[in-house]
Design a protein around this motif. Structure first.
Motif, PDB file in Angstrom:
ATOM      1  N   ALA A   1      -1.573  -6.138  -7.354  1.00 16.01           N
ATOM      2  CA  ALA A   1      -0.621  -5.145  -7.866  1.00 16.01           C
ATOM      3  C   ALA A   1       0.762  -5.360  -7.248  1.00 16.01           C
ATOM      4  CB  ALA A   1      -1.125  -3.736  -7.567  1.00 16.01           C
ATOM      5  N   LYS A   2       0.809  -5.642  -5.939  1.00 19.24           N
ATOM      6  CA  LYS A   2       2.094  -5.910  -5.285  1.00 19.24           C
ATOM      7  C   LYS A   2       2.732  -7.179  -5.858  1.00 19.24           C
ATOM      8  CE  LYS A   2       2.780  -2.616  -2.269  1.00 19.24           C
ATOM      9  NZ  LYS A   2       2.744  -2.822  -0.821  1.00 19.24           N
ATOM     10  N   ALA A   3       1.919  -8.194  -6.098  1.00 20.60           N
ATOM     11  CA  ALA A   3       2.452  -9.445  -6.638  1.00 20.60           C
ATOM     12  C   ALA A   3       3.047  -9.234  -8.023  1.00 20.60           C
ATOM     13  CB  ALA A   3       1.345 -10.490  -6.686  1.00 20.60           C
ATOM     14  N   THR A   4       2.344  -8.484  -8.857  1.00 26.60           N
ATOM     15  CA  THR A   4       2.832  -8.209 -10.207  1.00 26.60           C
ATOM     16  C   THR A   4       4.141  -7.434 -10.159  1.00 26.60           C
ATOM     17  OG1 THR A   4       0.571  -8.203 -11.086  1.00 26.60           O
ATOM     18  CG2 THR A   4       2.275  -7.107 -12.401  1.00 26.60           C
ATOM     19  N   ALA A   5       4.193  -6.415  -9.293  1.00 27.80           N
ATOM     20  CA  ALA A   5       5.400  -5.582  -9.193  1.00 27.80           C
ATOM     21  C   ALA A   5       6.594  -6.382  -8.675  1.00 27.80           C
ATOM     22  CB  ALA A   5       5.134  -4.387  -8.287  1.00 27.80           C
ATOM     23  N   ALA A   6       6.334  -7.326  -7.764  1.00 28.08           N
ATOM     24  CA  ALA A   6       7.421  -8.095  -7.147  1.00 28.08           C
ATOM     25  C   ALA A   6       7.748  -9.368  -7.911  1.00 28.08           C
ATOM     26  CB  ALA A   6       7.042  -8.448  -5.704  1.00 28.08           C
ATOM     27  N   GLY A   7       6.894  -9.746  -8.854  1.00 26.83           N
ATOM     28  CA  GLY A   7       7.118 -10.985  -9.577  1.00 26.83           C
ATOM     29  C   GLY A   7       6.973 -12.215  -8.705  1.00 26.83           C
ATOM     30  N   ARG A   8       6.071 -12.128  -7.739  1.00 24.55           N
ATOM     31  CA  ARG A   8       5.853 -13.234  -6.790  1.00 24.55           C
ATOM     32  C   ARG A   8       4.390 -13.667  -6.848  1.00 24.55           C
ATOM     33  NH1 ARG A   8       7.464 -10.984  -1.068  1.00 24.55           N
ATOM     34  NH2 ARG A   8       6.468 -12.958  -0.487  1.00 24.55           N
ATOM     35  N   PRO A   9       4.091 -14.910  -6.411  1.00 23.43           N
ATOM     36  CA  PRO A   9       2.693 -15.326  -6.311  1.00 23.43           C
ATOM     37  C   PRO A   9       1.949 -14.435  -5.323  1.00 23.43           C
ATOM     38  CG  PRO A   9       4.166 -17.213  -6.123  1.00 23.43           C
ATOM     39  CD  PRO A   9       5.023 -15.995  -6.037  1.00 23.43           C
ATOM     40  N   TYR A  10       0.718 -14.098  -5.654  1.00 26.42           N
ATOM     41  CA  TYR A  10      -0.037 -13.203  -4.782  1.00 26.42           C
ATOM     42  C   TYR A  10      -0.193 -13.779  -3.386  1.00 26.42           C
ATOM     43  CZ  TYR A  10      -4.317 -15.955  -4.646  1.00 26.42           C
ATOM     44  OH  TYR A  10      -5.221 -16.939  -4.395  1.00 26.42           O
ATOM     45  N   TRP A  11      -0.376 -15.110  -3.324  1.00 23.24           N
ATOM     46  CA  TRP A  11      -0.632 -15.743  -2.023  1.00 23.24           C
ATOM     47  C   TRP A  11       0.592 -15.709  -1.116  1.00 23.24           C
ATOM     48  CZ3 TRP A  11       2.879 -19.571  -1.737  1.00 23.24           C
ATOM     49  CH2 TRP A  11       3.278 -20.195  -2.923  1.00 23.24           C
ATOM     50  N   SER A  12       1.791 -15.683  -1.698  1.00 23.46           N
ATOM     51  CA  SER A  12       3.000 -15.634  -0.861  1.00 23.46           C
ATOM     52  C   SER A  12       3.141 -14.272  -0.194  1.00 23.46           C
ATOM     53  CB  SER A  12       4.242 -15.957  -1.693  1.00 23.46           C
ATOM     54  OG  SER A  12       4.543 -14.907  -2.609  1.00 23.46           O
ATOM     55  N   ILE A  13       2.771 -13.225  -0.916  1.00 29.69           N
ATOM     56  CA  ILE A  13       2.798 -11.880  -0.335  1.00 29.69           C
ATOM     57  C   ILE A  13       1.744 -11.760   0.759  1.00 29.69           C
ATOM     58  CG2 ILE A  13       2.266  -9.446  -0.826  1.00 29.69           C
ATOM     59  CD1 ILE A  13       3.667  -9.809  -3.501  1.00 29.69           C
ATOM     60  N   ALA A  14       0.535 -12.246   0.462  1.00 28.32           N
ATOM     61  CA  ALA A  14      -0.549 -12.163   1.445  1.00 28.32           C
ATOM     62  C   ALA A  14      -0.200 -12.929   2.714  1.00 28.32           C
ATOM     63  CB  ALA A  14      -1.839 -12.691   0.834  1.00 28.32           C
ATOM     64  N   TYR A  15       0.322 -14.136   2.570  1.00 29.70           N
ATOM     65  CA  TYR A  15       0.594 -14.963   3.746  1.00 29.70           C
ATOM     66  C   TYR A  15       1.741 -14.402   4.575  1.00 29.70           C
ATOM     67  CZ  TYR A  15       1.380 -19.018   6.698  1.00 29.70           C
ATOM     68  OH  TYR A  15       1.533 -19.845   7.792  1.00 29.70           O
ATOM     69  N   ALA A  16       2.786 -13.905   3.918  1.00 28.02           N
ATOM     70  CA  ALA A  16       3.914 -13.320   4.651  1.00 28.02           C
ATOM     71  C   ALA A  16       3.453 -12.139   5.497  1.00 28.02           C
ATOM     72  CB  ALA A  16       5.008 -12.883   3.679  1.00 28.02           C
ATOM     73  N   ASN A  17       2.585 -11.300   4.941  1.00 29.80           N
ATOM     74  CA  ASN A  17       2.096 -10.145   5.694  1.00 29.80           C
ATOM     75  C   ASN A  17       1.082 -10.547   6.762  1.00 29.80           C
ATOM     76  OD1 ASN A  17       3.599  -8.070   4.352  1.00 29.80           O
ATOM     77  ND2 ASN A  17       2.279  -8.350   2.575  1.00 29.80           N
ATOM     78  N   GLU A  18       0.343 -11.620   6.520  1.00 27.92           N
ATOM     79  CA  GLU A  18      -0.570 -12.127   7.546  1.00 27.92           C
ATOM     80  C   GLU A  18       0.205 -12.591   8.778  1.00 27.92           C
ATOM     81  OE1 GLU A  18      -3.674 -15.835   8.187  1.00 27.92           O
ATOM     82  OE2 GLU A  18      -3.252 -15.149   6.144  1.00 27.92           O
ATOM     83  N   ILE A  19       1.368 -13.219   8.573  1.00 22.83           N
ATOM     84  CA  ILE A  19       2.201 -13.654   9.691  1.00 22.83           C
ATOM     85  C   ILE A  19       2.687 -12.451  10.494  1.00 22.83           C
ATOM     86  CG2 ILE A  19       4.422 -14.707  10.271  1.00 22.83           C
ATOM     87  CD1 ILE A  19       3.954 -16.659   7.969  1.00 22.83           C
ATOM     88  N   LEU A  20       3.123 -11.403   9.798  1.00 26.29           N
ATOM     89  CA  LEU A  20       3.567 -10.189  10.497  1.00 26.29           C
ATOM     90  C   LEU A  20       2.421  -9.582  11.302  1.00 26.29           C
ATOM     91  CD1 LEU A  20       5.618  -8.455   7.643  1.00 26.29           C
ATOM     92  CD2 LEU A  20       6.523  -9.735   9.607  1.00 26.29           C
ATOM     93  N   LEU A  21       1.234  -9.560  10.726  1.00 25.43           N
ATOM     94  CA  LEU A  21       0.071  -8.992  11.399  1.00 25.43           C
ATOM     95  C   LEU A  21      -0.258  -9.775  12.664  1.00 25.43           C
ATOM     96  CD1 LEU A  21      -2.361  -7.036  11.370  1.00 25.43           C
ATOM     97  CD2 LEU A  21      -3.542  -8.700   9.919  1.00 25.43           C
TER      98      LEU A  21
END
Length: 468
Positions: free
Chosen positions: A75-95
């Motif tokens: 849902a976040k990927a669709t809303a942002a128009g970004r690949p799902y994996w880029s959102i997941a990986y960016a947040n994994e780095i923050l975590l």
């Protein structure tokens, strides 16, 4: 021993599956956004549990997964128009950065769900062959677990299917029973086109629950000791994990440990609700990472935390008293090493990991140590310092241990502060040497306004952050 123990109530009575070894699986985060301190409470609680087993001489295999494919991520990927994996990986780095800042030990394994789709396929196929799962008859490509085929469903949470609402993870027409839950989700036209894998049932992606069962089996085997997670995961997530794993013939987890939530106001801290406090906000209050860890570890893990800035600051001051004692004692008798734990501390930790009672013992030892400091009783001081350091080491907040001692935790900047305060104290010393008392007092007052307290001792000036 009961299968559905909801906690390791008496740690001293814990019997591992393999002598001398403990296998722990902790449900990690769904990385659709950056972490907040409610997530970090989970990390700290299970880090303390892990440290306690290590202290008791166990070899610990600690698995903490990353859910990087899920409805929320898509849902976040669709809303942002970004690949799902880029959102997941960016947040994994923050975590990962926040875990390091809080001194959380790295897991033995940290699997991503997307890296274990073949294992999920295998488990789903076993469930279908055993008559516990079925492909949807509507051609959607969905596969569902048949809840009615598993009579023990609900034993963990104390609920029964007839008292539950239907699951909203697929159309009712596709299910034999409204309570059946998705193991595999077929392609949906409104979701990202790169979030699917081929499977025996058509292109799709895994359901949330099957991910953890497959990864737990991959890294810990068919049966392991402890499964952990937040209280909000008890149902349906953990209930569904038990059902699908045991229906496939896996003994699965022998103990279940659930920590209570961290609330902001009357609601749990939640990314979906938008009521979150993150590590950057905590730093803006002047609270350091070690102080936040102390705040999160202090209550019993099954006790709800009602967050407030004032409560966090009070915990920070309490930790500063311990920290100041450790530094002052170490200056006088040397740092030594973490020593033998007091019997009362051990008893508290063995009684369902009661960190609240354990910290009462820490502060009792602090009082003994401060009295020894005042009386110049070095023998008693040395023993008190070793005891305090030993107990704080179990809780992960020993001021003389990594990461707090060497300033390596990204947000604390201890080394920079040391250098700046040292420069100010040198200017103060120069003013005193030329008998410019007004200038010397001005430097001390400026430091005090910045939260740095200077104390003149026989060994020269020493400084601490916060109250004496």
């Amino acid at each position: 021993m009961r299968l559905y123990d909801t906690a390791v109530r008496a740690v001293r009575d814990f019997v591992p599956r393999v002598p001398g070894q403990v296998g722990i699986y902790l449900c990690g985060l769904t990385v659709q956004a950056g972490p907040h301190i409610g997530h970090l409470r989970s990390a700290v609680n299970y880090d303390v549990l892990r440290r306690w087993f290590l202290h008791r001489g166990y070899a610990v295999t600690f698995v903490r997964n990353i859910t990087d494919i899920d409805d929320k991520v898509l849902a976040k990927a669709t809303a942002a128009g970004r690949p799902y994996w880029s959102i997941a990986y960016a947040n994994e780095i923050l975590l990962a950065a926040d875990y390091r800042r809080l001194g959380v030990l790295p897991p033995t394994y940290e699997p991503r769900a997307t890296g274990h789709v073949p294992e999920m396929h295998a488990l789903i196929a076993e469930l279908i062959a055993a008559g516990h799962a079925y492909p949807a008859a509507d051609g959607s490509g969905d596969v569902y677990f048949d809840v009615r085929s598993f009579p023990a469903y609900g034993d963990l949470s104390g609920q029964r299917p007839e008292d539950m609402r239907g699951t909203p993870d697929g159309p009712a027409r596709a299910k034999r029973d409204a309570h059946d839950f998705a193991l595999w989700k077929g392609v949906k036209p409104d979701e990202p086109g790169d979030a699917y894998w081929t499977s025996p049932w058509g292109p799709g992606r895994p359901g949330w629950h099957i991910e953890c069962s497959a990864m737990a089996r991959r890294y810990l085997g068919a049966e392991f000791d402890i499964h952990g997670g937040g209280l909000d995961l008890t149902f349906p997530h953990h209930e569904n994990e038990i059902a699908q794993s045991r229906a496939a013939g896996l003994p699965f987890a022998r103990y279940w440990v659930h920590h209570a939530l961290l609330n902001l106001g009357e609601a749990k801290m939640s990314k979906s609700l938008g009521n979150v406090v993150d590590l950057e906000y905590v730093a803006s209050l002047g609270v350091r990472s070690a102080e936040l860890r102390y705040y999160l570890a202090a209550p019993h893990y099954r006790s709800r935390i009602d967050y407030s800035d004032d409560a966090l600051r009070e915990a920070a001051v309490a930790y500063q008293r311990l920290e100041n004692f450790v530094h002052r004692a170490a200056e006088r008798v040397g740092p030594g090493a973490p020593g033998e734990l007091p019997a009362d501390f051990v008893a508290a930790m063995e009684d369902d990991l009661n960190t609240s009672a354990a910290l009462a013992v820490v502060h009792e030892s602090l009082r003994t140590g401060n009295s020894a400091l005042a009386a110049a009783d070095d023998a008693t001081l040395r023993a008190a310092l070793a005891a305090v350091r030993g107990m704080l080491d179990i809780l992960g907040v020993d001021p003389l241990a990594a990461p707090w001692h060497d300033g390596s935790t990204g947000g604390d900047l201890r080394g920079v502060v040391d250098a700046l305060v040292a420069l100010a104290l040198e200017q103060r010393a120069q003013a005193r040497s030329r008998k410019d008392w007004a200038a010397a007092d001005a430097v001390r007052d400026q430091l005090k306004q910045a939260g740095v307290v200077v104390e003149d001792t026989a060994h020269g000036p020493r400084w601490t952050v916060g109250e004496q």
